[in-house]
Design an enzyme around this catalytic site. Structure first.
Site, short mmCIF file in Angstrom:
data_model
loop_
_atom_site.label_atom_id
_atom_site.label_comp_id
_atom_site.label_asym_id
_atom_site.label_seq_id
_atom_site.Cartn_x
_atom_site.Cartn_y
_atom_site.Cartn_z
N ASP A 206 -5.61 -0.22 -1.48
CA ASP A 206 -6.45 -1.12 -2.26
C ASP A 206 -7.70 -1.56 -1.53
O ASP A 206 -7.80 -1.47 -0.30
CB ASP A 206 -5.66 -2.38 -2.62
N GLY B 293 0.78 -1.24 0.00
CA GLY B 293 0.00 0.00 0.00
C GLY B 293 0.81 1.28 0.00
O GLY B 293 0.34 2.33 -0.44
N VAL C 73 -10.79 3.72 2.54
CA VAL C 73 -10.22 4.52 1.46
C VAL C 73 -9.39 3.67 0.50
O VAL C 73 -8.76 2.69 0.90
CB VAL C 73 -9.34 5.68 2.01
N ASP D 66 -4.48 2.57 10.93
CA ASP D 66 -5.87 2.24 11.20
C ASP D 66 -5.97 1.82 12.67
O ASP D 66 -6.11 2.66 13.55
CB ASP D 66 -6.31 1.15 10.22
P1 IMP Z 1 -3.69 -1.38 11.05
O1 IMP Z 1 -2.73 -2.47 11.38
O2 IMP Z 1 -5.07 -1.69 11.51
O3 IMP Z 1 -3.23 -0.02 11.49
O4 IMP Z 1 -3.85 -1.38 9.49
C1 IMP Z 1 -2.94 -0.83 8.67
C2 IMP Z 1 -3.01 -1.50 7.32
O5 IMP Z 1 -4.34 -1.90 6.96
C3 IMP Z 1 -2.57 -0.51 6.29
O6 IMP Z 1 -1.21 -0.70 6.01
C4 IMP Z 1 -3.45 -0.83 5.11
O7 IMP Z 1 -2.79 -1.76 4.28
C5 IMP Z 1 -4.67 -1.48 5.66
N1 IMP Z 1 -5.82 -0.56 5.73
C6 IMP Z 1 -6.39 -0.03 6.84
N2 IMP Z 1 -7.42 0.78 6.54
C7 IMP Z 1 -7.50 0.77 5.19
C8 IMP Z 1 -8.38 1.45 4.25
O8 IMP Z 1 -9.27 2.23 4.59
N3 IMP Z 1 -8.13 1.18 2.94
C9 IMP Z 1 -7.16 0.35 2.50
N4 IMP Z 1 -6.32 -0.28 3.34
C10 IMP Z 1 -6.49 -0.08 4.68
MG MG Z 2 -0.61 -1.94 4.28
#
Ligand code: IMP
Ligand code: MG
Length: 196
Positions: A171, A56, A165, A115
């Protein structure tokens, strides 16, 4: 092609019609410049390696590295939490196989979006084990109201509401990464897309 199949033309129409611009290409570029200035000032004269989290962060990494006026190295590592057609995070897969030698380097871990915080906080700990001088983080986006793991990114492009998003590298089920802007994907459109 048999009846009921989606033609490549219809698929591309689906991609652009079903998303709404959240952050424009120009706004991304302008904010990128500001981040690059800040980072350039902070790391001036330091051995800096920016490490992007595949996949991403690729577009953000490619743009930021060219906006940064100080010498630096770039590298990547792999982490994925979303598998298949879902917007709900699954278990985290991390691989440092592609990571460059980080010993004696200041590392700036770069990801597309913060996220829940699980990915970046795990990666910070993993990268620390590779012997860098320091580890800091930069994210293009931070989703508000979602964070479960405490982590303050050192640099953040935009804070956004809790929407899914896509675009600019992000993606949904490996689609939409190519969009040059950031877009919100409506949950109803996601469901419709899944039925195809
Ligand atoms: P976290 O570990 O929950 O902070 O997620 C981070 C990863 O989830 C990011 O590197 C993204 O690849 C994916 N991600 C989280 N939210 C989104 C979104 O809204 N769209 C696309 N990918 C997301
Ligand atoms: Mg990612």
């Amino acid at each position: 092609m048999t009846a009921g199949e989606v033609s490549p033309r219809e698929e591309s129409r689906l991609e652009t019609n079903d998303v709404q611009t959240l952050i424009s290409e120009i706004a991304i570029r302008e904010r990128g410049k500001e981040l690059a200035q800040e980072i350039g000032k902070d790391y001036d004269g330091q051995p800096l390696t920016i490490v992007g989290v595949l996949t991403g962060s690729l577009v953000f990494l490619a743009d930021l590295t060219r906006q940064l006026s100080i010498p630096h190295r770039i590298g990547v590592l792999q982490a994925s939490s979303y598998r298949g057609a879902t917007t709900v995070p699954g278990s985290l897969h991390v691989s440092l196989d592609l990571a460059p030698d980080l010993e004696g380097r200041h590392v700036l871990l770069l990801d597309d979006i913060l996220d829940t915080g699980q990915t970046l906080s795990t990666l910070v700990e993993e990268v620390k084990r590779l012997g860098p001088l320091s580890v800091r983080t930069v994210v293009l986006l931070r989703k508000l109201g979602r964070q479960a793991v405490p982590l303050e990114p050192d640099y953040c492009g935009f804070e956004i509401p809790d929407v899914f998003v896509v675009g600019y590298g992000l993606d949904y089920n490996d689609e939409f990464r190519h969009l040059p802007f950031l877009a919100g994907l409506d949950p109803e459109d996601i469901a419709r897309h899944c039925r195809r």
